[in-house]
Design a protein around this motif. Structure first.
Motif, PDB file in Angstrom:
ATOM      1  N   VAL A 121       2.020   2.852  -7.770  1.00  0.00           N
ATOM      2  CA  VAL A 121       0.694   2.634  -6.567  1.00  0.00           C
ATOM      3  C   VAL A 121       0.172   3.480  -6.601  1.00  0.00           C
ATOM      4  CG1 VAL A 121       0.601   3.646  -4.238  1.00  0.00           C
ATOM      5  CG2 VAL A 121       2.458   1.899  -4.631  1.00  0.00           C
ATOM      6  N   TRP A 122       0.541   4.583  -7.487  1.00  0.00           N
ATOM      7  CA  TRP A 122      -0.072   6.418  -7.696  1.00  0.00           C
ATOM      8  C   TRP A 122      -1.556   6.208  -8.939  1.00  0.00           C
ATOM      9  CZ3 TRP A 122       1.570   7.114  -3.503  1.00  0.00           C
ATOM     10  CH2 TRP A 122       2.384   8.159  -2.870  1.00  0.00           C
ATOM     11  N   SER A 123      -1.334   5.018  -9.807  1.00  0.00           N
ATOM     12  CA  SER A 123      -1.685   4.980 -11.132  1.00  0.00           C
ATOM     13  C   SER A 123      -3.636   3.926 -10.061  1.00  0.00           C
ATOM     14  CB  SER A 123      -1.802   3.712 -11.769  1.00  0.00           C
ATOM     15  OG  SER A 123      -1.959   3.709 -12.934  1.00  0.00           O
ATOM     16  N   ARG A 124      -2.633   3.161  -9.096  1.00  0.00           N
ATOM     17  CA  ARG A 124      -3.505   2.453  -8.753  1.00  0.00           C
ATOM     18  C   ARG A 124      -4.705   2.995  -7.847  1.00  0.00           C
ATOM     19  NH1 ARG A 124      -1.911   0.072 -12.439  1.00  0.00           N
ATOM     20  NH2 ARG A 124      -1.439  -2.223 -13.142  1.00  0.00           N
ATOM     21  N   LEU A 125      -3.953   3.630  -6.492  1.00  0.00           N
ATOM     22  CA  LEU A 125      -4.476   4.469  -5.831  1.00  0.00           C
ATOM     23  C   LEU A 125      -5.619   6.178  -5.763  1.00  0.00           C
ATOM     24  CD1 LEU A 125      -2.085   3.816  -2.927  1.00  0.00           C
ATOM     25  CD2 LEU A 125      -4.329   2.582  -3.053  1.00  0.00           C
ATOM     26  N   GLN A 126      -5.192   6.174  -7.794  1.00  0.00           N
ATOM     27  CA  GLN A 126      -6.101   7.332  -8.210  1.00  0.00           C
ATOM     28  C   GLN A 126      -5.302   8.601  -7.083  1.00  0.00           C
ATOM     29  OE1 GLN A 126      -7.521   7.003 -11.304  1.00  0.00           O
ATOM     30  NE2 GLN A 126      -5.676   6.301 -11.437  1.00  0.00           N
ATOM     31  N   VAL A 127      -4.580   8.806  -6.891  1.00  0.00           N
ATOM     32  CA  VAL A 127      -4.047   9.708  -5.596  1.00  0.00           C
ATOM     33  C   VAL A 127      -3.123  10.893  -6.177  1.00  0.00           C
ATOM     34  CG1 VAL A 127      -2.545   9.688  -3.714  1.00  0.00           C
ATOM     35  CG2 VAL A 127      -4.446   8.097  -3.579  1.00  0.00           C
ATOM     36  N   ASP A 128      -2.975  12.025  -6.438  1.00  0.00           N
ATOM     37  CA  ASP A 128      -1.904  12.446  -6.463  1.00  0.00           C
ATOM     38  C   ASP A 128      -1.062  12.909  -5.447  1.00  0.00           C
ATOM     39  OD1 ASP A 128       0.078  15.084  -6.985  1.00  0.00           O
ATOM     40  OD2 ASP A 128      -1.401  16.119  -8.345  1.00  0.00           O
ATOM     41  N   PRO A 129       0.176  12.584  -5.547  1.00  0.00           N
ATOM     42  CA  PRO A 129       1.196  12.052  -4.108  1.00  0.00           C
ATOM     43  C   PRO A 129       1.748  13.445  -3.501  1.00  0.00           C
ATOM     44  CG  PRO A 129       2.196  11.456  -6.307  1.00  0.00           C
ATOM     45  CD  PRO A 129       1.019  11.594  -6.294  1.00  0.00           C
ATOM     46  N   VAL A 130       1.920  14.645  -4.437  1.00  0.00           N
ATOM     47  CA  VAL A 130       2.213  16.730  -4.504  1.00  0.00           C
ATOM     48  C   VAL A 130       1.413  17.058  -3.828  1.00  0.00           C
ATOM     49  CG1 VAL A 130       2.819  18.248  -5.227  1.00  0.00           C
ATOM     50  CG2 VAL A 130       4.034  16.135  -6.255  1.00  0.00           C
ATOM     51  N   GLU A 131      -0.196  16.501  -4.390  1.00  0.00           N
ATOM     52  CA  GLU A 131      -1.121  17.028  -3.713  1.00  0.00           C
ATOM     53  C   GLU A 131      -1.923  16.575  -2.436  1.00  0.00           C
ATOM     54  OE1 GLU A 131      -2.787  20.044  -4.020  1.00  0.00           O
ATOM     55  OE2 GLU A 131      -2.303  20.572  -6.348  1.00  0.00           O
ATOM     56  N   ALA A 132      -1.641  15.575  -2.187  1.00  0.00           N
ATOM     57  CA  ALA A 132      -2.336  14.832  -1.227  1.00  0.00           C
ATOM     58  C   ALA A 132      -1.371  15.113   0.185  1.00  0.00           C
ATOM     59  CB  ALA A 132      -2.651  13.488  -0.584  1.00  0.00           C
ATOM     60  N   GLY A 133      -0.039  15.039  -0.107  1.00  0.00           N
ATOM     61  CA  GLY A 133       1.427  15.048   1.248  1.00  0.00           C
ATOM     62  C   GLY A 133       1.376  13.904   1.080  1.00  0.00           C
ATOM     63  N   VAL A 134       1.969  13.028   0.126  1.00  0.00           N
ATOM     64  CA  VAL A 134       1.701  11.550   0.654  1.00  0.00           C
ATOM     65  C   VAL A 134       3.568  11.758   1.307  1.00  0.00           C
ATOM     66  CG1 VAL A 134       1.939   9.291   0.512  1.00  0.00           C
ATOM     67  CG2 VAL A 134       0.688  11.275  -0.816  1.00  0.00           C
ATOM     68  N   ARG A 135       4.263  10.970   2.507  1.00  0.00           N
ATOM     69  CA  ARG A 135       5.224  10.564   2.833  1.00  0.00           C
ATOM     70  C   ARG A 135       5.750   8.988   2.833  1.00  0.00           C
ATOM     71  NH1 ARG A 135       8.169  12.023   7.332  1.00  0.00           N
ATOM     72  NH2 ARG A 135      10.342  11.334   6.758  1.00  0.00           N
ATOM     73  N   LEU A 136       6.347   8.883   1.978  1.00  0.00           N
ATOM     74  CA  LEU A 136       7.021   7.482   1.631  1.00  0.00           C
ATOM     75  C   LEU A 136       7.626   6.814   2.952  1.00  0.00           C
ATOM     76  CD1 LEU A 136       7.690   5.231  -0.004  1.00  0.00           C
ATOM     77  CD2 LEU A 136       9.217   6.616  -1.067  1.00  0.00           C
ATOM     78  N   ILE A 137       7.619   5.810   3.494  1.00  0.00           N
ATOM     79  CA  ILE A 137       8.103   5.184   4.629  1.00  0.00           C
ATOM     80  C   ILE A 137       8.635   4.239   4.655  1.00  0.00           C
ATOM     81  CG2 ILE A 137       8.400   4.894   7.247  1.00  0.00           C
ATOM     82  CD1 ILE A 137       7.772   7.648   6.798  1.00  0.00           C
ATOM     83  N   ASP A 138       9.932   3.846   5.286  1.00  0.00           N
ATOM     84  CA  ASP A 138      10.363   2.286   4.501  1.00  0.00           C
ATOM     85  C   ASP A 138      10.385   0.998   6.354  1.00  0.00           C
ATOM     86  OD1 ASP A 138      12.199   0.085   5.206  1.00  0.00           O
ATOM     87  OD2 ASP A 138      14.138   1.621   4.864  1.00  0.00           O
ATOM     88  N   GLY A 139       9.559   0.364   5.738  1.00  0.00           N
ATOM     89  CA  GLY A 139       8.781  -0.054   6.436  1.00  0.00           C
ATOM     90  C   GLY A 139       9.328  -0.440   7.961  1.00  0.00           C
ATOM     91  N   HIS A 140      11.048  -1.035   7.766  1.00  0.00           N
ATOM     92  CA  HIS A 140      12.037  -1.345   8.489  1.00  0.00           C
ATOM     93  C   HIS A 140      12.393  -0.836   9.570  1.00  0.00           C
ATOM     94  CE1 HIS A 140      14.326  -3.867   4.991  1.00  0.00           C
ATOM     95  NE2 HIS A 140      13.081  -4.331   5.228  1.00  0.00           N
ATOM     96  N   VAL A 141      12.298   0.714   9.534  1.00  0.00           N
ATOM     97  CA  VAL A 141      11.936   1.693  10.456  1.00  0.00           C
ATOM     98  C   VAL A 141      11.403   2.669  11.008  1.00  0.00           C
ATOM     99  CG1 VAL A 141      14.616   1.809  10.187  1.00  0.00           C
ATOM    100  CG2 VAL A 141      13.523   3.499   8.590  1.00  0.00           C
ATOM    101  N   PHE A 142       9.628   1.623   9.982  1.00  0.00           N
ATOM    102  CA  PHE A 142       8.516   2.371  10.607  1.00  0.00           C
ATOM    103  C   PHE A 142       8.299   3.834  12.119  1.00  0.00           C
ATOM    104  CE2 PHE A 142       4.298   3.283  11.921  1.00  0.00           C
ATOM    105  CZ  PHE A 142       3.897   3.661  10.236  1.00  0.00           C
ATOM    106  N   ALA A 143       8.997   3.192  12.822  1.00  0.00           N
ATOM    107  CA  ALA A 143       8.531   3.536  14.303  1.00  0.00           C
ATOM    108  C   ALA A 143       9.478   4.949  14.517  1.00  0.00           C
ATOM    109  CB  ALA A 143       8.894   2.664  15.432  1.00  0.00           C
ATOM    110  N   THR A 144      10.586   5.452  13.712  1.00  0.00           N
ATOM    111  CA  THR A 144      11.098   6.223  13.342  1.00  0.00           C
ATOM    112  C   THR A 144      10.823   7.171  12.626  1.00  0.00           C
ATOM    113  OG1 THR A 144      13.145   4.736  12.725  1.00  0.00           O
ATOM    114  CG2 THR A 144      13.190   5.298  15.514  1.00  0.00           C
ATOM    115  N   ALA A 145      10.728   6.782  11.194  1.00  0.00           N
ATOM    116  CA  ALA A 145      10.533   7.011   9.947  1.00  0.00           C
ATOM    117  C   ALA A 145       9.299   7.391  10.192  1.00  0.00           C
ATOM    118  CB  ALA A 145      10.590   6.629   8.567  1.00  0.00           C
ATOM    119  N   ALA A 146       8.171   7.179  10.729  1.00  0.00           N
ATOM    120  CA  ALA A 146       7.038   8.085  11.359  1.00  0.00           C
ATOM    121  C   ALA A 146       6.744   8.785  12.353  1.00  0.00           C
ATOM    122  CB  ALA A 146       5.964   6.211  11.011  1.00  0.00           C
TER     123      ALA A 146
END
Length: 480
Positions: A121-146
């Protein structure tokens, strides 16, 4: 003696991303199990899968529990390699369950590193997840996890269009677009930016689908976050809010609670599914006032470093999960009585109380207090067979004692016996008395109208009062 359980990952795409260490371990393993054969690299593993569990279970939570049980049972008798998609330590619920249980078993556990779908994912998006502060969320529990998150968000397990629909509906102020990532690392990979309205219509989601939200203007659960900030601001800047304490707010909490109950009483004649815009708006307003009191008390607690409103929500969430083993565990409960019984049993274990009557709030209204005491005592086994007839006999006996000794003590016993009648008929005595009081008010107002003036009412004899009362009751029957 339990064997060695090794958990390995297949990587995010084809066999070329499986690590050499994993391939060596698979070649030497006496027993291998795949979580699922629905993976581009699964064909290189000649072993049974747990796909049949997915087909038999109705919920993913049940799937993962059953798979974990099977994995642990196999590992208890021989060395086992358990193979999962991607990396074992990235959003793998079955692995979490196995790890939790392994600590209580004589089981050696080894987890080998693997390439995660995140790397692709990071390779395709050209995103540094640490610098961008990306949060990984489980789609099954999106409303609560996000909840409360403003992005960027990477949503995994977006395996079906209904999951995308749930995500789409979780926002009041959604982002304009989202990026759908599908089958990354495979020849038919797709990376598509779609309008938010088309999130669940642009393509058919599958088990290799994820979603990237670069920015979220209004976070999920935004209104709760905004409300918490408002309570904080009022506490800091409003003179009235600044001077409040838990004790000074007690009266307001009680008042707001009664105002909610007043609206609920007004709705009592309607089915829960029946709309009444005026009453429903009023109920929403009063619930909001009550919610403010809850947030306010939590704010006071946070100021002394005790707990926050998030701790309140987390605590009740955890408690409800623990006390509903028939929903989140393996306990069977086919009716409401079994649920209540199990609830009280778990509560008693949690509280470690000396008496079945411990924990009843003494500030409850008298009828509610009596009903609670009786139910608790009955649930502990202090009750008699015979149904409501037993209660009728008690009322007659207590009434006789009141005639002999018309004291507060004996009148109290009579009222307590009356509560037993309500309990055995499964009627809320507090609600029944409140309804009776409201009927009296309605009838008395009609009597006042019939009398014409306070003076005429005060001067009326008993026969006239009886006649007016009969008319008032008849008018009530016609109105019903």
């Amino acid at each position: 003696m339990a064997g060695l359980l090794t958990i390995v990952g297949l990587g995010p795409a084809g066999p070329e991303l499986i690590t050499p260490q994993v391939m060596e371990r698979l070649a030497a393993a006496p027993t291998v199990r795949l979580r699922t054969a629905r993976h581009p690299a699964a064909a290189v593993v000649d072993a049974p899968s747990f796909d049949h569990v997915y087909e038999a279970a109705e919920r993913f939570v049940d799937v993962y529990k059953e798979i974990a049980r099977n994995v642990l049972a196999l590992a208890a008798v021989d060395d086992l390699v358990y193979v999962v998609p991607g990396s074992p330590l990235v959003l793998e619920r079955s692995v979490e369950l196995v790890r939790e249980a392994a600590t209580d078993m004589d089981l050696k556990l080894e987890i080998l590193p693997a390439v995660s779908f995140l790397d692709t994912v990071w390779s395709r998006l050209q995103v540094d997840p640490v610098e961008a502060g990306v949060r990984l969320i489980d789609g099954h529990v999106f409303a609560t996890a996000a909840a409360g998150q403003t992005g960027p968000l990477l949503v995994a397990h977006a395996h079906a269009n209904h999951v995308l629909s749930d995500i789409k509906l979780a926002f009041e102020e959604p982002p304009a677009t989202a990026i759908i990532l599908q089958r990354l690392g495979l020849p038919d990979e797709r990376i598509v930016e779609v309008a938010w309205a088309d999130l669940d219509r642009e393509l058919e989601a599958d088990h290799l689908t994820s979603l990237y939200l670069p920015e979220v203007a209004e976070p999920v659960a935004h209104e709760f976050v905004r409300f918490d900030e408002l309570v904080r601001t009022l506490r800091d800047e409003c003179p009235w809010d600044r001077k409040q304490t838990h004790a000074s707010l007690r009266r307001h909490l009680l008042e707001e609670t009664h105002e909610v109950l007043e609206v609920l009483d007004a709705r009592a004649a309607l089915a829960d599914t029946e709309l009444d815009p005026d009453l429903d708006d009023h109920l929403a307003e009063e619930l909001g006032d009550l919610l403010y009191q809850i947030y306010f008390h939590a704010r006071l607690a946070s100021e002394r470093g005790s707990f926050t409103v998030a701790d309140v929500a987390r605590g009740v969430y955890d408690k409800l999960v623990v006390r509903h083993p028939h929903v989140f565990g393996d306990v069977d409960a086919d009716d409401a009585d079994t649920v209540v019984s199990k609830w009280e049993e778990i509560k008693a274990q949690e509280k470690q109380r000396d008496s079945a009557l411990d924990g009843i709030p003494p500030s409850l209204p008298g009828l509610a207090l009596a009903a609670k005491i009786q139910k608790k005592a009955a649930s502990a086994g202090f009750d008699w067979d015979g149904g409501v007839e037993v209660a009728y006999a008690d009322v007659e006996a207590e009434l006789a004692e009141v005639r002999e000794d018309p004291s507060e003590h004996e009148v109290g016993d009579l009222l307590f016996a009356g509560v037993q009648v309500a309990r055995r008929l499964d009627i809320d005595p507090e609600a029944a008395l409140r309804s009776a009081a409201q009927r009296f008010v309605s009838r008395f107002r009609r009597v006042e109208v019939l009398a014409g003036s306070p003076e005429a009412l005060a001067a009326a004899d008993e026969s006239q009062l009886t006649a007016w009362w009969a008319v008032a009751k008849s008018a009530e029957s016609l109105a019903d």
